[in-house]
Design a protein around this motif. Structure first.
Motif, mmCIF file in Angstrom:
data_model
loop_
_atom_site.group_PDB
_atom_site.id
_atom_site.type_symbol
_atom_site.label_atom_id
_atom_site.label_comp_id
_atom_site.label_asym_id
_atom_site.label_seq_id
_atom_site.Cartn_x
_atom_site.Cartn_y
_atom_site.Cartn_z
ATOM 1 N N VAL A 106 41.574 43.342 38.283
ATOM 2 C CA VAL A 106 40.661 43.489 37.792
ATOM 3 C C VAL A 106 39.497 43.596 38.507
ATOM 4 C CG1 VAL A 106 39.090 42.658 35.735
ATOM 5 C CG2 VAL A 106 41.455 42.558 35.535
ATOM 6 N N PRO A 107 38.530 44.463 38.207
ATOM 7 C CA PRO A 107 37.295 44.532 39.230
ATOM 8 C C PRO A 107 36.280 43.396 38.619
ATOM 9 C CG PRO A 107 37.192 46.425 37.569
ATOM 10 C CD PRO A 107 38.420 45.681 37.318
ATOM 11 N N SER A 232 32.214 39.354 40.314
ATOM 12 C CA SER A 232 30.985 39.892 40.936
ATOM 13 C C SER A 232 31.272 40.155 42.330
ATOM 14 C CB SER A 232 30.104 38.857 40.919
ATOM 15 O OG SER A 232 29.025 39.373 40.394
ATOM 16 N N LEU A 233 31.130 41.547 42.667
ATOM 17 C CA LEU A 233 31.208 41.838 44.023
ATOM 18 C C LEU A 233 29.712 41.459 44.739
ATOM 19 C CD1 LEU A 233 31.565 45.601 43.385
ATOM 20 C CD2 LEU A 233 33.453 43.596 43.363
ATOM 21 N N LYS A 234 29.804 40.465 45.712
ATOM 22 C CA LYS A 234 28.822 39.994 46.395
ATOM 23 C C LYS A 234 28.187 40.902 47.436
ATOM 24 C CE LYS A 234 27.880 36.438 44.304
ATOM 25 N NZ LYS A 234 29.311 36.101 43.964
ATOM 26 N N SER A 256 36.872 38.851 46.610
ATOM 27 C CA SER A 256 38.513 39.161 46.647
ATOM 28 C C SER A 256 38.501 39.605 45.227
ATOM 29 C CB SER A 256 39.084 37.655 46.619
ATOM 30 O OG SER A 256 38.822 37.038 45.643
ATOM 31 N N ASP A 257 39.407 40.525 45.249
ATOM 32 C CA ASP A 257 39.985 41.343 44.160
ATOM 33 C C ASP A 257 40.715 40.195 43.452
ATOM 34 O OD1 ASP A 257 38.635 43.614 44.657
ATOM 35 O OD2 ASP A 257 40.515 44.641 45.667
ATOM 36 N N MET A 258 40.454 40.050 42.123
ATOM 37 C CA MET A 258 41.093 39.127 41.393
ATOM 38 C C MET A 258 42.355 40.010 40.820
ATOM 39 S SD MET A 258 39.455 36.592 41.316
ATOM 40 C CE MET A 258 40.603 35.752 40.387
ATOM 41 N N GLN A 330 41.396 49.805 39.468
ATOM 42 C CA GLN A 330 42.069 48.562 38.798
ATOM 43 C C GLN A 330 41.574 48.576 37.311
ATOM 44 O OE1 GLN A 330 40.026 45.593 40.624
ATOM 45 N NE2 GLN A 330 41.231 45.396 42.361
ATOM 46 N N LEU A 331 40.363 49.061 37.257
ATOM 47 C CA LEU A 331 40.118 49.301 35.959
ATOM 48 C C LEU A 331 40.664 50.254 35.023
ATOM 49 C CD1 LEU A 331 37.842 48.817 33.677
ATOM 50 C CD2 LEU A 331 36.452 50.415 34.705
ATOM 51 N N VAL A 332 41.034 51.349 35.650
ATOM 52 C CA VAL A 332 41.642 52.407 34.895
ATOM 53 C C VAL A 332 43.326 51.915 34.728
ATOM 54 C CG1 VAL A 332 43.060 54.893 35.330
ATOM 55 C CG2 VAL A 332 40.808 54.423 36.006
#
Length: 1626
Positions: A106-107, A232-234, A256-258, A330-332
């Motif tokens: 998930v993004p 959150s993408l930092k 990191s991609d969760m 990921q969202l899709v």
């Protein structure tokens, strides 16, 4: 327990029991489930094994084993005990553990570094010492306490890992580990979520936990159907210089991609809901990396492509390494998971877009009991010595026992500050009463008369002054209105208090000395008027400020009557404040009822922790205590903050019989009690729990009893009560001496409660609510339960309804509000047969519940906290409790969580707002948020629309430190919360969207023809005037070539001025006559032939700034037989981004040489240019500043009128570069058509403020003057940047009647001159001569801009009718142009919903979903238009939206490309209809539009056909099977929030992406996310997939002022936007 098992139990039962023990130890069953199942198994063999008796079970008092178990099971105390329930926590943990078992990526949202630093690192002071608690969703006055930050209490509530597996599923490593201290399991759960990248990780644990063995685990929940994301993408801090114009851009690196769990598969066999991302019915996707990649490569666009559209398709085939696209992928994938069971399907005509109507669930539980019978409390006993009124009681004790203590107030150290005796209370009250009546105002005009209302403003630590003031008012016969001390002028809610005071006619406020000194003062020392408050006289009540009453003055003490005694304020759900009036007889009767039910006796000591100004604290601690001559120890909130045990210490010290507390006071005592040795609570006979009606208070009561049972506390002492401001005390549990009658308990199914039905939970579900009784109805009262909505009809016995009370001891009205009073205080309940159940009126209590066995009252929630979602009721308190049960709680403040609902798309949606601790990291908070969403969805079966975390201490507070719910909701609705984290889940909770439209199989041509004939619709076609109808004395039409026209003009009118160029100051910088132009063109031709050595037909790129040189060079090319291509020169400040486009056009057009000025020559050879493009690959560059003096030997004579005259190159809005070939024939026809439409003659002057590089702009700038002979006043648009008034001043000074501009120019004037109209008028600006101001564009007319422009300059003489638009496109540079004669442009309003289905339905202005469209100008002479279906190429009727096809002599002859794309050529320039007139050759414009026959008449007397352009076909978005136009969604988005400066939308893999430019501080960025999501949902029925918030100027705009959405899309996907925030709506 062992002794029970000693009796003979069959072997099979023993085996089952052993299995159960194993299940418990391995975590496959909860403790509660284990006990229930075990008791069922052995019930037959052991007498009284403790099952459920009837609908309610009576729980036996907890013995030591249970208490010990309770100790073991307690978690770390980082949670709000008011909402704590071990069972509930287990349930939530079990749900989350289940989510952990399956993982889906998930993004996480990306947030700009600066924003992260600002929000989480600011030195926020934590609220108070610690979190502030609010005790109910409605933000009731709650106080902050020391509960959270006490790390010392961790071990006290640590939970052993024995229960781990239940909570943690695959994450617990062993079920035998010993106590791990603190919230170890929760921590491990968080860790496992964070490290859950490798799904195989689980295998190592499976060996221990045997997951999934028990079928029972599967059946707990069928509705935890969604994965959530958006961590959150930092941005890392490193700055890098991008190639984009040298501007600094931060590089973006993702966290990191969760990985996130997919939904649980439900046991029920639901049909799969429609896929939100694609229309394939297959929903069994494998979530592997390979699948991601495959998906990304194969997303094909269905829309027709135009020109070299393939070049810009990079967005869909974006390299997989692109990080943003991976996020969206990921969202899709998350969205592709099956949602909840779909709603019942029903037929939807695709014309009328209906929202799904929520169909009632056929299996929903319904009440089955008989009709309830109203329950009567015991009769109010008549005691002989009860006083006739409260003042009489005060007089009695004040005179008989003047030394008896009445009230002891404490300081912050817990020491007695002052002891008020009954004698002092009596004498001071008399003194105050005298002063109120006689010392305010004058003798003739006293300010206060008996019956008037007076405000009481006292702080919480001064009960003595308050008590004196209250009784002083009663003695003076004036009505006290106790309110909170206003802390500041802008205090949340104090404005509403002011309205109450105003409506009560209050003019005097009584206050204490200390309070008066603390009020905000103005410079002169006056107390300013608070916002919304009436003008008040502040009167200090200390004795030293009062006059002594005369000896003969004595207050008149009468028996209690129906006069108002006092007014108690009540804050409603919407924030408004009402005053509940209580009469003197009600006051007295209430005191008597409380005395009877609590068995109060004289001289008892009572400890009061509650607010003494209202509610239970006032009734017991100020009123009933005086009636019974009791001694009240008042413990202030400030002391509780410092020492949470203070009330228990006072109980011990004074051997108090009664204590009045809230569950939070019990919780704080639990947290702090461990250091205390000598606590003895055996003196307590009654512990009154004021908020016992909150179902979640039960856990505090149980925990308190468990801990303090060893300190002398008896179980029967705990007495919850239910009360409300309107009905006063409704029910109270009696302190019984006989402890054989245990209190009532019910474990109710949460699902049943959402349907308003009482169902005892028998299946050990996870979603249950445990409720305790609040005792029996107060003496003298009659209580019934009625349906919450509609007619007050009695409920059935197993139905939840609102409690209503009929009694003398209730409030009588809302002061001054007769309508609301009638609805609340004058309710006449009816039975199912319709008859009244009583002749007396009942009062609605605002409490929801039911009457259980034995007349016990059970409360399940409050009307104020009720949230109705899709026909089901949810209680805000329950949702808060679930959020608080999610471990670990260290990211948010416990008591600062607000839950409310907002209306979106005709249903209520749940919003949760919490305060985030300053030290929590972005990722942790985010994880907590996503788990809260999962928990709420699973436990309550309802999705959360928005979960927002705000910085600490930023939520509005009530005076006692609780959260102010209505203010928070208001801030949310206005977009003013400024959250630091937002998670939107519209996909989960918005289930009533219209069905996606299914494309119907196409109908054959014959059927369409017949259908149109039958319905009387005409085929949508129209044409302009015939080009042949011209005056015969027009000499020009005899020439076939423009070069010949110029030579003819140079001979016949050599000195006639054709062009005048203006400088930025408005002065003429240069001009050209016919002869001068001819001469310069000759010299250019000589240059080309001699120095360039060019042959006939060679292509020449003209790179000039807008001006005269460009025109001379163009005609020079024609004289030399070359083909000119006009190219916009590179921008000197931005070479790196603009030069490649120049190079590309030069290359694609195969130019043999480049002609330009000396300045640009130098620029092309500069270092910056060399760094961007290799200059050595350029063709020869000719500088035209020093032209040869001699003429060319002979001018070129063209012979073929169909030969190429020039190439028109431009970049479309989708970023596609295309060159269109214009033949000599087309040029002649074009100029002639414009000449006829605009009536251009040599005597005319036309002002042109357009870019001269392509389209109609180029034709007007370079060609029309030579053809028609009129003078063109040329104003380069770039000059307007330094002088916005240049164009309009030129039009005014030169008395121009016709002018052409672009939308960029119009916008510049509207924004730049908005405040200068008066100054311009003074400078003599007059636009009254303008008859045509035409905006040249290739898009739908921007009505709002043209209207703003017309309105702004109306005062300067501009006639609104003169502003109009032109429309052209690639295949035909001008199809429509308003011109000078002919009817005014028409405007129609169409239904936007029908338009999405490609239908045109006209509606009235202002009707819902109406979209205004303006005609795009009159169709030019010689132009024919038809509307065709872009897919089938068949003609359409005029009620359809279709592609505009055009047939005209000035159509382009094809795309110029060295690559020979014949397919596109024939499709775009040489299309034929599939039926009907199949002979005519049409060009396809690529724009959607429709024709309407209007009531107006043309110049030739025919009815006028208007063309309406709706939008570009390649920009239109196919979403949910419907066609959307970006501009419509953008219009809604811009209106959504004041800080949105500009926005653009584009689709990506069936997700809608919205990019907004933020005008304001970065702190406001996250406010936009909910506002944008809501606006698009409401107006377009679309769920926004991604919201990107950027700085101003990020959305690329081309020279015509059109948004380059596809460039923006590519920039977003390649992560070049440097966004402030990216939110992925789940």
């Amino acid at each position: 327990m062992a002794d029970r098992e000693a009796s003979p139990i069959p072997l099979e039962i023993r085996a089952r029991l052993a299995e159960l023990e194993l299940e418990l130890s391995e975590g496959d069953i909860t403790q509660k489930g284990y006990e229930k199942k075990r008791s069922k198994l052995i019930r037959a063999y052991v007498p009284h094994a403790g099952g459920m008796e009837g609908p309610m079970s009576h729980r036996a008092p907890l013995g030591p084993p249970a208490a010990a178990r309770f100790h073991r099971r307690r978690t770390s105390g980082t949670r709000d005990e008011r909402y704590r329930s071990d069972v509930h926590t287990e349930a939530v943990q079990a749900v989350l553990a289940r989510h952990v078992e399956r993982k889906v990526a998930v993004p996480m949202p990306s947030k700009r570094r600066s924003l992260v630093v600002q929000t989480s690192m600011d030195a926020y002071t934590p609220p108070g010492l610690s979190p502030l608690c609010s005790d109910s969703s409605s933000g009731s006055d709650e106080e902050a306490g020391p509960g959270d930050d006490m790390s010392g209490m961790e071990h006290w509530m640590s939970r052993p890992s024995q229960l781990g597996p239940v909570h943690l599923g695959s994450t617990s490593s062993s079920s035998s580990s010993t106590q791990s201290g603190g919230s170890g399991n929760a921590g491990r759960l968080a860790d496992s979520l964070a490290h859950a990248r490798i799904s195989h990780l689980a295998h190592t644990h499976l060996a221990h936990t045997h997951l999934g063995q028990s079928h029972h685990q599967q059946s707990h929940l069928s509705q935890s159907h969604h994965g959530i994301g958006h961590l959150s993408l930092k941005r890392k801090g490193a700055l890098s210089v991008a190639e984009n114009g040298g501007s600094l851009r931060r590089s973006c690196e993702f966290g990191s991609d969760m990985l996130w769990p997919p939904p649980l598969e439900s046991d029920e066999n639901h049909s799969a809901p429609p896929d939100v991302t694609g229309y394939s019915s297959d929903s069994s996707h494998s979530h592997t990396e390979r699948h991601h990649m495959a998906n990304m490569g194969t997303i094909a666009r269905n829309t027709q492509k135009y020109g070299n559209a393939e070049r810009m398709e990079t967005g869909d085939g974006v390299p997989v390494s692109s990080r943003v696209s991976a996020k969206i992928q990921q969202l899709v994938n998350t969205l592709k998971q099956p949602r909840r069971p779909p709603l019942r399907e029903f037929f939807v005509d695709d014309f009328d877009e209906l929202l799904e109507v929520q169909q009632p669930d056929p299996n929903q539980p319904r009440p089955e009991g008989a009709e309830m019978i109203p329950v009567r409390g015991e009769a109010l006993g008549v005691v002989t010595n009860w006083p006739p009124s409260l003042e009489a009681a005060l007089q009695r004790w004040g005179t008989i026992s003047p030394k008896a203590p009445c009230l002891t107030s404490l300081d912050t150290a817990g020491k007695p500050l002052y002891v008020l005796t009954y004698g002092k209370l009596w004498s001071r009250s008399i003194k105050l009463a005298y002063n109120i009546l006689h010392k305010l105002g004058s003798k003739q005009e006293p300010m206060v008369r008996p019956g008037d209302r007076v405000a009481l403003v006292f702080p919480n630590n001064d009960p003595v002054a308050f008590m004196v003031a209250f009784y002083g008012c009663l003695l003076a016969d004036v009505v006290p209105v106790p309110i909170e001390v206003p802390l500041s002028r802008k205090d949340a809610g104090s404005q509403q208090i002011g309205f109450l005071l105003g409506s009560c006619g209050v003019t005097v406020a009584l206050t204490s000395d200390a309070c008066h000194k603390g009020l905000p003062k103005s410079a002169t020392g006056e107390i300013p008027q608070f916002k919304g408050w009436p003008k008040l006289l502040w009167f200090v009540t200390e004795s030293k400020h009062l006059s002594k009453p005369p000896r003969d003055w004595f207050p008149h003490i009468k028996d209690a009557n129906n006069d108002t005694a006092y007014i108690e304020y009540k804050t409603c759900k919407d924030g408004s404040v009402l005053g509940v009036t209580v009469t003197r007889i009600a006051l007295l009767t209430h005191c008597q009822a409380l005395t009877q039910s609590c068995s109060y006796t004289e001289a008892e000591t009572i400890v009061n922790v509650l607010d003494f100004k209202k509610d239970v604290g006032l009734w017991h601690g100020i009123l009933t205590s005086v009636m019974n001559m009791m001694h009240v120890i008042s413990v202030p909130y400030s002391l509780m903050k410092v020492n949470p045990l203070s009330w228990i210490q006072k109980v011990c010290q004074y051997k108090a019989k009664v204590a009045c507390v809230k569950s939070r006071d019990m919780h704080w005592a639990l947290v702090a009690h461990k250091d205390q040795k000598d606590i003895n609570l055996s003196s307590l006979r009654m512990l009154l729990v004021a908020d016992g009606s909150n179902p979640w208070s039960i856990s505090s009561c149980d925990a308190f009893l468990n801990v303090f049972q060893t300190k002398g506390l008896r179980a029967e002492v705990i007495c919850p009560c239910a009360s409300s401001p309107e009905a006063l005390t409704v029910a109270i549990r009696r302190p019984v001496e006989d402890s054989s009658q245990p209190p009532g308990r019910g474990v109710l199914s949460m699902q049943g409660l959402t349907y308003g039905v009482v169902r005892v939970d028998t299946e050990e579900r996870l979603s249950v609510l445990t409720v305790q009784d609040v005792g029996t109805v107060t003496p003298g009262g009659l209580v019934c339960v009625v349906k919450p909505e509609g007619v007050p009809q009695l409920c059935q016995t197993d139905e939840i309804g609102e409690l209503c009370v009929c009694s003398v001891a209730t409030g009588t009205s809302y002061y001054g509000l007769t309508g609301m009073t009638k609805n609340t205080f004058e309710v006449y309940p009816v039975s199912s047969s319709g008859g009244l159940i009583s002749e007396y009126a009942f009062v609605r209590t605002g409490l929801l519940g039911f009457i259980g066995p034995g007349g016990l009252v059970f409360i399940t929630g409050k009307m104020d906290g009720l949230i109705m979602v899709s026909g089901r009721r949810h209680n805000a308190d329950d949702i808060v409790a679930t959020a608080l049960a999610v471990e670990p709680m260290k990211f948010v403040y416990r008591g600062r969580i607000a839950v409310f609902s907002v209306t979106v798309l005709r249903d209520e949606r749940i919003v949760v707002v919490a305060e985030q601790r300053p030290d929590s990291t972005e990722e942790d908070s985010f994880q907590w948020m996503s788990r809260v969403l999962q928990a709420i969805d699973s436990i309550h079966g309802v999705g959360v629309f928005c979960l927002a975390l705000v910085p600490a201490n930023t939520l509005p507070k009530t005076p006692l430190g609780g959260i102010h719910l209505s203010e928070i909701k208001q801030l949310y609705l206005e977009g003013g919360l400024h959250p630091c984290n937002v998670l939107m889940c519209p996909h989960t909770c918005v289930t009533n969207l219209p069905k996606p439209r299914q494309k119907q199989p196409e109908i054959g041509p014959a059927s369409v023809m017949v259908g149109n004939l039958v319905s009387g619709k005409r085929i949508a076609q129209a044409s302009g005037r015939d080009l042949g109808q011209t005056d015969d004395n027009d000499q020009v039409k005899h020439f076939l070539f423009l070069s010949e026209v110029l030579q003819w003009r140079a001979q016949t009118t050599p000195d006639h001025v054709l062009y005048t160029l203006l400088s930025s100051r408005g002065a003429v910088s240069s001009s050209l006559t016919c002869l001068q132009l001819h001469k310069r063109a000759e010299r250019v031709a000589a240059l080309l032939m001699e120095r360039g050595g060019l042959q006939e037909g060679d292509h020449v790129a003209l790179v000039y700034p807008p001006g005269i040189d460009l025109i001379a060079a163009f005609y020079g090319c024609l004289y030399a037989g070359c083909v000119p291509i006009t190219v916009r020169p590179p921008h000197p400040q931005n070479i790196s981004t603009t030069l490649p486009t120049v190079k590309m056009i030069v290359e694609v057009s195969h130019s043999a040489c480049v002609m330009t000025t000396a300045v640009i020559c130098k620029l092309l050879r500069s270092k910056e240019a060399m760094a961007t493009v290799d200059i050595r690959n350029w063709p020869p560059v000719l500088d035209t500043d020093d032209l040869p003096k001699k003429k060319p030997p002979a001018l070129y004579k063209p012979t073929n009128p169909d030969g190429l005259a020039y190439l028109d190159f431009s970049v479309s809005t989708t970023g596609m570069l295309a060159g269109v070939q214009m033949s000599h024939n087309a040029v002649g026809a074009f100029c002639r058509s414009v000449k006829l439409q605009c009536e251009l003659y040599p005597s005319r002057e036309v002002a042109i403020c357009l870019d001269p590089y392509c389209g109609l702009g180029f034709v007007l700038w370079c060609l029309c003057s030579v053809y028609s002979g009129h003078q063109s006043i040329l104003i380069p648009p770039v000059e307007l940047e330094s002088n916005p008034a240049l164009w309009l001043l030129a039009v005014s000074q030169m008395r121009v009647r016709d002018t052409f501009c672009s939308y960029s120019v119009m916008e510049l004037c509207t924004k730049g001159l908005g405040l200068q109209t008066e100054a311009l008028k003074a400078r003599g600006l007059d636009l009254s001569r303008v008859r045509a101001c035409v905006v040249v564009a290739e898009e739908r007319p921007r009505m709002s801009l043209t209207h703003s422009f017309s309105k702004l300059f109306k005062d300067l003489g501009l006639h609104p009718r003169s502003v109009s638009t032109a429309f052209g496109c690639r295949v035909n540079l001008a199809i429509c142009l308003q011109g000078t004669s002919g009817p005014d442009p028409t405007t129609v309003y169409v239904d936007m919903r029908a338009l999405r289905h490609d239908r045109v339905r006209l509606v009235e202005r202002g009707s819902p979903h109406s979209l205004p469209l303006m005609e795009s100008g009159k169709i030019l002479p010689g132009v024919r238009i038809i509307i065709a279906n872009p897919e089938t190429k068949g003609p359409l009727g005029d009620s359809h939206l279709g592609e505009i096809w055009v047939h005209s002599a000035h159509n382009g002859s094809g795309y110029y490309s060295g690559y020979g794309e014949e397919v596109l050529q024939s499709d775009h320039f040489n299309s034929r209809l599939s039926f009907g007139d199949t002979q005519t050759v049409w060009a396809r414009t690529g724009y959607l539009g429709f024709l309407r026959r209007t009531e107006l008449t043309d110049a030739n007397g025919e009815r006028h056909d208007a063309l309406f352009v709706v939008g570009a076909l390649e920009e239109a978005m196919e979403l949910r099977g419907m066609r959307y136009h970006p501009i419509d969604i953008e219009t809604s988005v811009i209106r959504a929030h004041k800080s949105i400066m500009e926005c653009a939308v584009f689709p990506w893999t069936n997700l809608l992406v919205v990019v907004v430019e933020l005008e304001g501080s970065e702190q406001e960025a996250l406010d936009l996310v909910p506002m944008v999501t809501k606006a698009v949902l409401e107006e377009h029925y679309l769920i926004v997939g991604v919201v990107v918030v950027t700085d101003i100027g990020v959305i690329p705009i081309n020279s015509r002022g059109e948004k380059q959405r596809m460039h923006l899309r590519d920039g977003f996907l390649q992560d070049q936007l440097d966004p402030i925030y990216v939110a992925y709506n789940m």
